[in-house]
Design a protein around this motif. Structure first.
Motif, PDB file in Angstrom:
ATOM      1  N   GLN A 145       0.838  -1.204   0.000  1.00 26.66           N
ATOM      2  CA  GLN A 145       0.000   0.000   0.000  1.00 26.66           C
ATOM      3  C   GLN A 145       0.870   1.251   0.000  1.00 26.66           C
ATOM      4  OE1 GLN A 145      -3.386   0.121   2.743  1.00 26.66           O
ATOM      5  NE2 GLN A 145      -2.793   2.193   3.321  1.00 26.66           N
ATOM      6  N   ASP A 146       1.907   1.269   0.848  1.00 34.27           N
ATOM      7  CA  ASP A 146       2.818   2.418   0.885  1.00 34.27           C
ATOM      8  C   ASP A 146       3.510   2.617  -0.447  1.00 34.27           C
ATOM      9  OD1 ASP A 146       2.168   2.877   3.490  1.00 34.27           O
ATOM     10  OD2 ASP A 146       3.940   1.899   4.341  1.00 34.27           O
ATOM     11  N   MET A 147       3.934   1.494  -1.057  1.00 28.06           N
ATOM     12  CA  MET A 147       4.623   1.593  -2.340  1.00 28.06           C
ATOM     13  C   MET A 147       3.675   2.096  -3.426  1.00 28.06           C
ATOM     14  SD  MET A 147       6.930  -1.886  -2.096  1.00 28.06           S
ATOM     15  CE  MET A 147       7.659  -1.765  -3.716  1.00 28.06           C
ATOM     16  N   GLY A 207      -8.008   9.213  -6.140  1.00 28.65           N
ATOM     17  CA  GLY A 207      -8.719   9.204  -7.414  1.00 28.65           C
ATOM     18  C   GLY A 207      -8.953  10.620  -7.936  1.00 28.65           C
ATOM     19  N   PHE A 208      -9.429  11.508  -7.056  1.00 33.63           N
ATOM     20  CA  PHE A 208      -9.660  12.894  -7.473  1.00 33.63           C
ATOM     21  C   PHE A 208      -8.345  13.598  -7.785  1.00 33.63           C
ATOM     22  CE2 PHE A 208     -13.771  12.225  -5.339  1.00 33.63           C
ATOM     23  CZ  PHE A 208     -14.614  12.747  -6.307  1.00 33.63           C
ATOM     24  N   ILE A 243      -6.205   1.440  -4.556  1.00 35.00           N
ATOM     25  CA  ILE A 243      -5.184   2.448  -4.877  1.00 35.00           C
ATOM     26  C   ILE A 243      -4.716   2.295  -6.317  1.00 35.00           C
ATOM     27  CG2 ILE A 243      -2.804   3.170  -4.390  1.00 35.00           C
ATOM     28  CD1 ILE A 243      -3.448   2.457  -1.409  1.00 35.00           C
ATOM     29  N   LEU A 244      -4.456   1.058  -6.734  1.00 34.42           N
ATOM     30  CA  LEU A 244      -4.024   0.810  -8.108  1.00 34.42           C
ATOM     31  C   LEU A 244      -5.117   1.217  -9.102  1.00 34.42           C
ATOM     32  CD1 LEU A 244      -2.227  -2.639  -7.684  1.00 34.42           C
ATOM     33  CD2 LEU A 244      -1.171  -0.391  -7.950  1.00 34.42           C
ATOM     34  N   ASN A 245      -6.372   0.995  -8.735  1.00 36.16           N
ATOM     35  CA  ASN A 245      -7.478   1.404  -9.605  1.00 36.16           C
ATOM     36  C   ASN A 245      -7.559   2.929  -9.685  1.00 36.16           C
ATOM     37  OD1 ASN A 245      -9.846   0.846 -11.247  1.00 36.16           O
ATOM     38  ND2 ASN A 245     -11.057   1.601  -9.521  1.00 36.16           N
TER      39      ASN A 245
END
Length: 796
Positions: free
Chosen positions: A276-278, A463-464, A785-787
């Protein structure tokens, strides 16, 4: 009223930005933001987890108290986070590092001494971070002030060194170690050791006691830091955080004899947190890369020599040289050379633009193939590149409604799930015959693992932020997540005509006289009338006249808004303007119908004739209207101060639904308000303009869009969205990006809540274990996060 108007009125308030170094918990970030917003004297506080920047609008007289309380809040929630004040004014503030500073009393002496230096407005030393921030009244005093500060530091602590922090030079940083820094390398090593011990305990044929020892050692290596942090937080009264939840869940698993699961859950949780941090780091770097437009230096010409200096040191009127391959550092005019420039960093245009002598260039353009000599027309702080950087950096301070909802939701979600877990552990064994306490306690522990809302708290703002970054890549600057989300509900788009739908490049195409005077003489009278005006029409008349006007002959000058000008030259009164001005001055004039702007000229109330100035429609204006209607915009309207006949012809050609002509600036505002009253409850009205007289309408609209490439500074300041290419078709592109971003954000919300809700139900019915619960926490966060990163790649 709009946010930007509120900021203007907040004259008794100041804004501070703090960098929270080491902040890695999104849930904690939300708590910090909420606590700071509750402080007396704080008008608004916004914490951007992606950039780790806390922005606070506060009462001017409460700054020191609020900053001190904010620091205490941060330390109470996240003790390891370092709070640093960010310089908001790049030109009167300088950050320095005091290497070797170890005495707080000495730091206080240094601070007092530096504050006594002539020209220093304020100097502060943060003893914890060893940072010295100096603010001066005049940036030209920096060199002298720094030298005196060095002497003061040496006199108090000879071994302490004062290092002036350089401006960020992206591309030269040492942050490109394949995405893994030293801290992460040590974290990976620690997890690897813990994993080896865990696998040894699980797979090897060892005695019970040795296995237990290996499980405990593995657990302490992997999760000891989390348990310790949880204990410290409990002492400070911070209970409901992810450290406490994971510690309680895994220690509870140990208590009921589930040793392998306790270690495995902590191990996979830590691995998930690492990913998650990466992912967040990667997204931060990707967004930063989009804004890699800040010039590192300027080649200043000093007599016959070239001196490499910081862009901030260059003044208006200075001459700079830009070599092939270098960034143009500051806005200016080319005085020597001809070259191609890459404007993609500012405008999103991939095709290079040709420039030559007299061409206007902006900071951030890249010179491609020839030497350019440029005369500087703006200081760096007022340059286009500086404004773009400031807009993007501060865009996240205006939260979208969805972001605000998620922040509030997260505050209640965790306590509700924890209370549910407590009920799940205690109630069923008491009321269900034969129910096992260990079994239900295990279910409660799994509930705790799912209760962290990080997947939402991290991915939604990201996302924003990504959507705003992706739009900037396409030459569309959106000043906040609230405007990005509002673009989803646009019903009406209102356009100004000149410079928005048309090029704003006027040219005299016809001169018609009515008395015994030559066309050249009529043009001269008009040139006198327009001598002091900077309107495009006036510029075109002066350009056609081709001679310098002797302004000493002008005794009186009066510019009448939306009508024209009235001047006195050698005792004679000349008026030049539209039909309204002629009617107002009681001049008998000829009505003229033509596709262009007509400037009537009269002297001493005697009509002399008229001049026709034509303005070309932009190539993509018609396409812009078609694209807007294709994506669902219900109404397209044009407001113009031009003649009704001209406005109607342009509107007919472009396919606009409505046109209102011959409007003064205040009448444009009234007309916008009339159209605004016709929209639905959720619908939004956009106004698109470029001139200084459009600023009131831009500010009044739900969303104001300025044409930034050729537009005025006032319009850009008042607008919520800036189109850097001056292409109206980009408006439809901005709406498309907004819709795609909203789609990604809602995908994350539905996915995160859906998976968490499903796992909670399965756990409650005994159909799921803590393994699935860990995925519902960190696994979902990483995927979300990747999305969210896809928002960066949205094409308009």
């Amino acid at each position: 009223m709009k946010d930007n108007l509120e900021e203007v009125r907040m004259s008794n308030k100041v804004k501070k930005e703090l960098i929270l170094e080491g902040l890695c918990c999104a849930n904690c970030a939300a708590k910090i933001e909420a606590k700071v917003n509750e402080l007396e004297g704080v008008a608004n506080a916004n914490l951007n987890f992606v950039t780790k920047t806390l922005s606070i609008d506060m009462e001017e007289g409460e700054v020191a108290t609020i900053l001190n309380k904010t620091n205490n809040i941060v330390k109470n929630i996240e003790p390891d986070v370092i709070v640093k004040e960010k310089s908001l004014n790049r030109h009167t503030k300088q950050a320095c590092t005091l290497v070797g500073l170890g005495c707080a009393n000495c730091a206080a002496k240094m601070e007092r001494g530096i504050n006594d230096i002539e020209g220093v407005k304020n100097a502060t030393i943060d003893f914890v971070s060893k940072k010295l921030t100096i603010e001066v009244h005049d940036k030209d005093d920096f060199s002298r002030v720094i030298e005196e500060a060095v002497d003061i530091v040496r006199s108090i602590e000879p071994d302490v060194k004062l290092i002036v922090e350089e401006n960020k030079k992206k591309g030269h940083s040492h942050d490109h170690n394949h995405g893994i820094d030293e801290d992460k390398k040590s974290e990976i090593l620690k997890l690897a050791v813990g994993a080896i011990l865990f696998l040894g305990a699980v797979t090897l044929n060892l005695s019970y006691n040795i296995k237990l020892i290996l499980f405990i050692i593995s657990y302490l290596i992997v999760g000891g830091e989390i348990v310790l942090r949880a204990l410290k937080n409990i002492i400070r009264g911070q209970v409901f955080d992810e450290n406490f939840l994971m510690s309680l869940a895994t220690v509870g698993a140990f208590a009921i004899g589930e040793f392998p699961e306790a270690v495995a859950v902590m191990l996979f949780y830590q691995v998930g947190e690492l990913f998650q941090d990466m992912a967040v780091d990667r997204s931060r770097k990707s967004i930063s890369a989009l804004m890699d437009i800040r010039p590192d230096y300027a080649n200043l010409r000093v007599e016959n020599d070239i001196k490499v200096v910081s862009p901030e040191e260059v003044k208006v009127g200075d001459i700079i040289v830009v070599k092939p391959g270098e960034k143009i550092p500051i806005d200016g005019k080319v005085i020597e050379g001809k070259s191609m420039v890459d404007t993609s960093a500012l405008t999103g245009e991939s095709v290079p633009r040709e420039i030559e002598e007299e061409s206007e260039v902006l900071g951030g353009f890249i010179n491609k193939n020839a030497l350019l000599t440029i005369k500087v027309e703006k200081e760096f702080s007022e340059s286009t590149v500086a404004k773009i950087l400031d807009l993007v950096e501060n865009a996240s301070s205006r939260k979208a409604p969805t972001e605000s909802f998620i922040t509030k939701f997260a505050r209640y979600y965790t306590p509700v799930v924890v209370i549910t877990a407590a009920v799940l552990a205690v109630v069923p064994p008491l009321i269900i015959p034969g129910a096992s306490f260990v079994q239900w306690f295990y279910k409660a522990l799994a509930f705790l693992v799912v209760s962290c809302p990080c997947a939402l708290v991290v991915s939604i703002p990201l996302g924003f932020f990504g959507g705003i970054g992706g739009a900037s890549k396409n030459g569309i600057l959106i000043k906040g997540g609230n405007y990005l989300e509002a673009l989803n509900d646009v019903e009406t788009v209102i356009f100004d005509k000149t410079g928005t739908l048309t090029k704003g490049v006027f040219k005299v195409t016809k001169i018609e006289t009515k008395k015994n005077i030559a066309k050249r003489e009529l043009l001269q009278y008009a040139a006198f009338a327009e001598a002091y005006s900077n309107h495009p029409i006036a510029t075109s008349i002066l350009k056609e006249f081709r001679k310098e006007i002797n302004k000493d002959d002008i005794e009186d000058y009066n510019e009448i808004s939306g009508q024209g000008t009235k001047v006195t030259v050698k005792g004679r009164t000349i008026i030049a303007g539209n039909t309204k001005l002629m009617t107002k001055e009681n001049v008998n004039f000829d009505e003229v119908e033509t596709l262009g702007t007509v400037v009537h000229v009269a002297m001493d109330n005697e009509y002399l004739g008229y001049i026709v100035i034509s303005d070309e429609v932009k190539e993509d204006s018609e396409e812009a209207i078609k694209r807007l209607k294709a994506i669902g915009v219900k109404r397209t309207v044009m407001l113009t101060g031009d003649l009704k006949s001209v406005g109607e012809k342009v509107a007919e050609r472009l396919g606009l639904d409505e046109v209102y002509a011959e409007l003064l600036p205040d009448q444009k505002v009234k007309k916008l308000e009339e159209l605004d009253n016709k929209k639905s409850l959720k619908g939004k009205v956009i106004f698109v303009g470029d001139g200084i007289n459009d600023a009131p309408v831009l500010a009044r609209a739900d969303i104001g869009i300025a044409m930034g490439g050729l537009g005025s500074d006032a319009a850009i300041e008042a607008a919520d969205v800036v189109i850097m290419t001056d292409e109206p078709s980009k408006i439809a592109g901005a709406i498309k990006i907004a819709k795609k971003t909203k789609s990604i954000v809602w995908q994350n919300i539905i996915f995160a809540l859906g998976v968490k809700g499903l796992v909670l139900i399965l756990v409650a019915f005994g159909l799921s274990t803590m393994w699935e619960a860990v995925f519902a926490d960190v696994g979902v966060a990483v995927i979300a996060i990747l999305n969210a990163m896809r928002a960066l790649k949205v094409e308009e």
